[in-house]
Design a protein around this motif. Structure first.
Motif, PDB file in Angstrom:
ATOM      1  N   LEU A  25       4.701  -1.366   0.971  1.00 51.65           N
ATOM      2  CA  LEU A  25       4.565  -0.129   0.188  1.00 51.65           C
ATOM      3  C   LEU A  25       3.453  -0.230  -0.859  1.00 51.65           C
ATOM      4  O   LEU A  25       2.616   0.678  -0.953  1.00 51.65           O
ATOM      5  N   PRO A  26       3.395  -1.290  -1.673  1.00 46.38           N
ATOM      6  CA  PRO A  26       2.317  -1.354  -2.670  1.00 46.38           C
ATOM      7  C   PRO A  26       0.927  -1.306  -2.056  1.00 46.38           C
ATOM      8  O   PRO A  26       0.022  -0.671  -2.606  1.00 46.38           O
ATOM      9  N   THR A  27       0.726  -1.955  -0.903  1.00 45.27           N
ATOM     10  CA  THR A  27      -0.602  -1.938  -0.294  1.00 45.27           C
ATOM     11  C   THR A  27      -0.906  -0.561   0.296  1.00 45.27           C
ATOM     12  O   THR A  27      -2.050  -0.105   0.255  1.00 45.27           O
ATOM     13  N   ALA A  28       0.099   0.107   0.840  1.00 46.65           N
ATOM     14  CA  ALA A  28      -0.118   1.476   1.320  1.00 46.65           C
ATOM     15  C   ALA A  28      -0.530   2.392   0.172  1.00 46.65           C
ATOM     16  O   ALA A  28      -1.397   3.266   0.335  1.00 46.65           O
ATOM     17  N   LEU A  29       0.076   2.213  -0.990  1.00 42.61           N
ATOM     18  CA  LEU A  29      -0.315   3.009  -2.156  1.00 42.61           C
ATOM     19  C   LEU A  29      -1.688   2.590  -2.678  1.00 42.61           C
ATOM     20  O   LEU A  29      -2.440   3.420  -3.209  1.00 42.61           O
ATOM     21  N   LEU A  30      -2.035   1.317  -2.512  1.00 43.84           N
ATOM     22  CA  LEU A  30      -3.372   0.858  -2.887  1.00 43.84           C
ATOM     23  C   LEU A  30      -4.422   1.549  -2.020  1.00 43.84           C
ATOM     24  O   LEU A  30      -5.496   1.923  -2.512  1.00 43.84           O
ATOM     25  N   ILE A  31      -4.128   1.736  -0.736  1.00 47.34           N
ATOM     26  CA  ILE A  31      -5.022   2.488   0.149  1.00 47.34           C
ATOM     27  C   ILE A  31      -5.201   3.913  -0.382  1.00 47.34           C
ATOM     28  O   ILE A  31      -6.317   4.449  -0.431  1.00 47.34           O
ATOM     29  N   ALA A  32      -4.107   4.529  -0.799  1.00 51.28           N
ATOM     30  CA  ALA A  32      -4.178   5.897  -1.328  1.00 51.28           C
ATOM     31  C   ALA A  32      -4.957   5.957  -2.641  1.00 51.28           C
ATOM     32  O   ALA A  32      -5.604   6.968  -2.946  1.00 51.28           O
ATOM     33  N   LEU A  33      -4.895   4.895  -3.421  1.00 56.54           N
ATOM     34  CA  LEU A  33      -5.581   4.871  -4.713  1.00 56.54           C
ATOM     35  C   LEU A  33      -7.087   5.058  -4.562  1.00 56.54           C
ATOM     36  O   LEU A  33      -7.738   5.611  -5.447  1.00 56.54           O
ATOM     37  N   ASP A  34      -7.649   4.612  -3.449  1.00 53.50           N
ATOM     38  CA  ASP A  34      -9.083   4.820  -3.200  1.00 53.50           C
ATOM     39  C   ASP A  34      -9.435   6.299  -3.218  1.00 53.50           C
ATOM     40  O   ASP A  34     -10.469   6.700  -3.750  1.00 53.50           O
ATOM     41  N   GLU A  35      -8.585   7.111  -2.621  1.00 58.84           N
ATOM     42  CA  GLU A  35      -8.847   8.546  -2.512  1.00 58.84           C
ATOM     43  C   GLU A  35      -8.325   9.305  -3.720  1.00 58.84           C
ATOM     44  O   GLU A  35      -8.845  10.377  -4.054  1.00 58.84           O
ATOM     45  N   TYR A  36      -7.313   8.758  -4.379  1.00 61.10           N
ATOM     46  CA  TYR A  36      -6.673   9.420  -5.524  1.00 61.10           C
ATOM     47  C   TYR A  36      -6.655   8.438  -6.705  1.00 61.10           C
ATOM     48  O   TYR A  36      -5.644   7.792  -6.967  1.00 61.10           O
ATOM     49  N   PRO A  37      -7.771   8.325  -7.411  1.00 60.69           N
ATOM     50  CA  PRO A  37      -7.884   7.300  -8.454  1.00 60.69           C
ATOM     51  C   PRO A  37      -6.877   7.435  -9.585  1.00 60.69           C
ATOM     52  O   PRO A  37      -6.596   6.447 -10.277  1.00 60.69           O
ATOM     53  N   GLN A  38      -6.327   8.628  -9.796  1.00 59.06           N
ATOM     54  CA  GLN A  38      -5.346   8.831 -10.865  1.00 59.06           C
ATOM     55  C   GLN A  38      -3.912   8.653 -10.363  1.00 59.06           C
ATOM     56  O   GLN A  38      -2.968   8.959 -11.104  1.00 59.06           O
ATOM     57  N   LEU A  39      -3.752   8.157  -9.170  1.00 61.76           N
ATOM     58  CA  LEU A  39      -2.426   8.003  -8.573  1.00 61.76           C
ATOM     59  C   LEU A  39      -1.513   7.161  -9.455  1.00 61.76           C
ATOM     60  O   LEU A  39      -1.902   6.093  -9.923  1.00 61.76           O
ATOM     61  N   ASP A  40      -0.297   7.640  -9.663  1.00 63.84           N
ATOM     62  CA  ASP A  40       0.730   6.929 -10.430  1.00 63.84           C
ATOM     63  C   ASP A  40       1.687   6.284  -9.435  1.00 63.84           C
ATOM     64  O   ASP A  40       2.608   6.936  -8.927  1.00 63.84           O
ATOM     65  N   ALA A  41       1.469   5.017  -9.135  1.00 66.00           N
ATOM     66  CA  ALA A  41       2.260   4.342  -8.103  1.00 66.00           C
ATOM     67  C   ALA A  41       3.743   4.335  -8.442  1.00 66.00           C
ATOM     68  O   ALA A  41       4.599   4.480  -7.557  1.00 66.00           O
ATOM     69  N   ALA A  42       4.066   4.178  -9.714  1.00 66.15           N
ATOM     70  CA  ALA A  42       5.479   4.123 -10.109  1.00 66.15           C
ATOM     71  C   ALA A  42       6.202   5.424  -9.787  1.00 66.15           C
ATOM     72  O   ALA A  42       7.395   5.416  -9.480  1.00 66.15           O
ATOM     73  N   ARG A  43       5.479   6.534  -9.839  1.00 73.29           N
ATOM     74  CA  ARG A  43       6.107   7.821  -9.534  1.00 73.29           C
ATOM     75  C   ARG A  43       6.626   7.847  -8.100  1.00 73.29           C
ATOM     76  O   ARG A  43       7.756   8.285  -7.837  1.00 73.29           O
ATOM     77  N   TYR A  44       5.811   7.356  -7.163  1.00 70.79           N
ATOM     78  CA  TYR A  44       6.212   7.409  -5.758  1.00 70.79           C
ATOM     79  C   TYR A  44       7.252   6.339  -5.448  1.00 70.79           C
ATOM     80  O   TYR A  44       8.120   6.542  -4.588  1.00 70.79           O
ATOM     81  N   ASP A  45       7.199   5.245  -6.159  1.00 69.55           N
ATOM     82  CA  ASP A  45       8.262   4.251  -6.048  1.00 69.55           C
ATOM     83  C   ASP A  45       9.586   4.852  -6.501  1.00 69.55           C
ATOM     84  O   ASP A  45      10.633   4.660  -5.858  1.00 69.55           O
ATOM     85  N   ARG A  46       9.557   5.600  -7.602  1.00 70.46           N
ATOM     86  CA  ARG A  46      10.783   6.251  -8.092  1.00 70.46           C
ATOM     87  C   ARG A  46      11.304   7.277  -7.096  1.00 70.46           C
ATOM     88  O   ARG A  46      12.521   7.410  -6.897  1.00 70.46           O
ATOM     89  N   MET A  47      10.395   8.020  -6.475  1.00 68.64           N
ATOM     90  CA  MET A  47      10.823   9.034  -5.516  1.00 68.64           C
ATOM     91  C   MET A  47      11.516   8.405  -4.310  1.00 68.64           C
ATOM     92  O   MET A  47      12.558   8.877  -3.843  1.00 68.64           O
ATOM     93  N   LEU A  48      10.959   7.312  -3.810  1.00 75.57           N
ATOM     94  CA  LEU A  48      11.582   6.632  -2.672  1.00 75.57           C
ATOM     95  C   LEU A  48      12.890   5.966  -3.086  1.00 75.57           C
ATOM     96  O   LEU A  48      13.866   5.954  -2.330  1.00 75.57           O
ATOM     97  N   GLN A  49      12.915   5.433  -4.315  1.00 73.12           N
ATOM     98  CA  GLN A  49      14.159   4.844  -4.800  1.00 73.12           C
ATOM     99  C   GLN A  49      15.236   5.918  -4.961  1.00 73.12           C
ATOM    100  O   GLN A  49      16.412   5.668  -4.703  1.00 73.12           O
ATOM    101  N   ALA A  50      14.840   7.115  -5.348  1.00 78.34           N
ATOM    102  CA  ALA A  50      15.806   8.212  -5.477  1.00 78.34           C
ATOM    103  C   ALA A  50      16.416   8.558  -4.121  1.00 78.34           C
ATOM    104  O   ALA A  50      17.613   8.874  -4.028  1.00 78.34           O
ATOM    105  N   HIS A  51      15.588   8.499  -3.063  1.00 74.70           N
ATOM    106  CA  HIS A  51      16.140   8.720  -1.722  1.00 74.70           C
ATOM    107  C   HIS A  51      17.217   7.683  -1.422  1.00 74.70           C
ATOM    108  O   HIS A  51      18.302   8.012  -0.922  1.00 74.70           O
ATOM    109  N   ALA A  52      16.906   6.425  -1.729  1.00 71.86           N
ATOM    110  CA  ALA A  52      17.859   5.347  -1.454  1.00 71.86           C
ATOM    111  C   ALA A  52      19.098   5.464  -2.336  1.00 71.86           C
ATOM    112  O   ALA A  52      20.230   5.254  -1.870  1.00 71.86           O
ATOM    113  N   ASP A  53      18.909   5.804  -3.608  1.00 77.14           N
ATOM    114  CA  ASP A  53      20.053   5.936  -4.516  1.00 77.14           C
ATOM    115  C   ASP A  53      20.995   7.035  -4.056  1.00 77.14           C
ATOM    116  O   ASP A  53      22.221   6.903  -4.144  1.00 77.14           O
ATOM    117  N   HIS A  54      20.443   8.133  -3.556  1.00 75.61           N
ATOM    118  CA  HIS A  54      21.271   9.230  -3.062  1.00 75.61           C
ATOM    119  C   HIS A  54      22.165   8.774  -1.908  1.00 75.61           C
ATOM    120  O   HIS A  54      23.292   9.242  -1.752  1.00 75.61           O
TER     121      HIS A  54
END
Length: 282
Positions: A25-54
């Motif tokens: 997951l971190p490397t996949a988000l690192l790939i996205a960071l190239d195209e989206y330099p302001q990407l907040d990786a923790a936000r998407y980690d939280r979103m996926l964790q919310a899926h798991a928590d549910h």
């Protein structure tokens, strides 16, 4: 609810990491960071964790793994609405994980990554499969392995359907049990991430966005520096960008790595055209 735990790696450290240490997951988000330099990786980690928590209580109450993953798939694909982007399959956003999580749309490999990540957070060792054509996922079960198609709602696939899908990508030849078992081997993290980048490279070549095509090939080389096809692809993209020094270096390196490649003659002609190689006199 778990606290965000994500830290993005550095590109220059990835080549030296063994596959077991290469974070998916971190490397996949690192790939996205190239195209989206302001990407907040923790936000998407939280979103996926919310899926798991549910799903934590529901999945924890189920004893059998196939039923656990069925509950996960129902939440992801039916309740949350993750789906394959059939209408705009080659939209590059389908390969950037931040866009996939935000839009709930993706291609087979990005949806597989979401499915794998959420399942692993819930204790299920879901794995990717670099199946010819569409990327698939697998779950070890008592009877063998359960194969699923994340691009089509996580639907389980029968052996007969797997043979037919493989046949379409094997020149019409139906794979026997041994060949099919090899095709269904789990994909290492590095192979998954490289396939994501190759998808992006193909999209950007088709769009003639040569800077992004060069970047995608370069990122493959950050993961696996000896990938000859990525050296060639970066050199050809550099050529389109008129970065002739880079093109000469990469295309000459490709010919040294693959002197008998099927496209070696064509690449050699390109190299001669830009002054990188002259015919030898005998």
């Amino acid at each position: 609810m778990s606290e965000p735990r994500i830290t993005l790696p550095q590109w220059d450290e990835l080549a030296n990491l063994g596959d077991e240490l290469l974070p998916l997951l971190p490397t996949a988000l690192l790939i996205a960071l190239d195209e989206y330099p302001q990407l907040d990786a923790a936000r998407y980690d939280r979103m996926l964790q919310a899926h798991a928590d549910h799903l934590h209580t529901e999945v924890g109450a189920i004893s059998e793994w196939p039923l656990k993953v069925a509950a996960i798939n129902h939440h992801l694909f039916n309740e949350l609405g993750y789906s394959g982007n059939h209408d705009e399959y080659y939209d590059p956003r389908n390969s950037y994980l931040n866009e996939v999580v935000a839009r709930r749309l993706g291609n087979p490999i990005s949806l597989a990554l979401v499915q794998i990540d959420v399942s692993r957070r819930l204790g299920l060792p879901l794995q990717g499969i670099s199946f010819p054509g569409h990327f698939l996922v697998r779950l070890p079960v008592e009877e063998g392995v359960l194969i699923m198609d994340p691009f089509n709602g996580g639907r389980p696939l029968s052996v007969e359907e797997l043979r037919e899908r493989a046949r379409a990508n094997l020149g019409g030849e139906v794979p026997d049990d041994q060949v099919l078992a090899q095709i269904l081997d789990p994909a290492p993290h590095r192979a998954i991430l490289m396939r994501m980048l190759r998808n992006l490279h193909g999209v950007y070549v088709e769009r003639q966005e040569w800077d992004r095509a060069a970047r995608s090939a370069d990122r493959i080389l950050k993961l696996a520096p000896q990938q000859a096809d990525a050296v060639r692809d970066r050199g050809l993209a550099y050529l389109q960008l008129e970065h002739l020094a880079g093109a000469r270096t990469d295309l000459a390196r490709y010919l040294k790595m693959e002197p008998e490649a099927g496209d070696a003659a064509a690449i050699r002609e390109r190299l001669i055209d830009i002054g990188g190689e002259r015919p030898r006199l005998h």
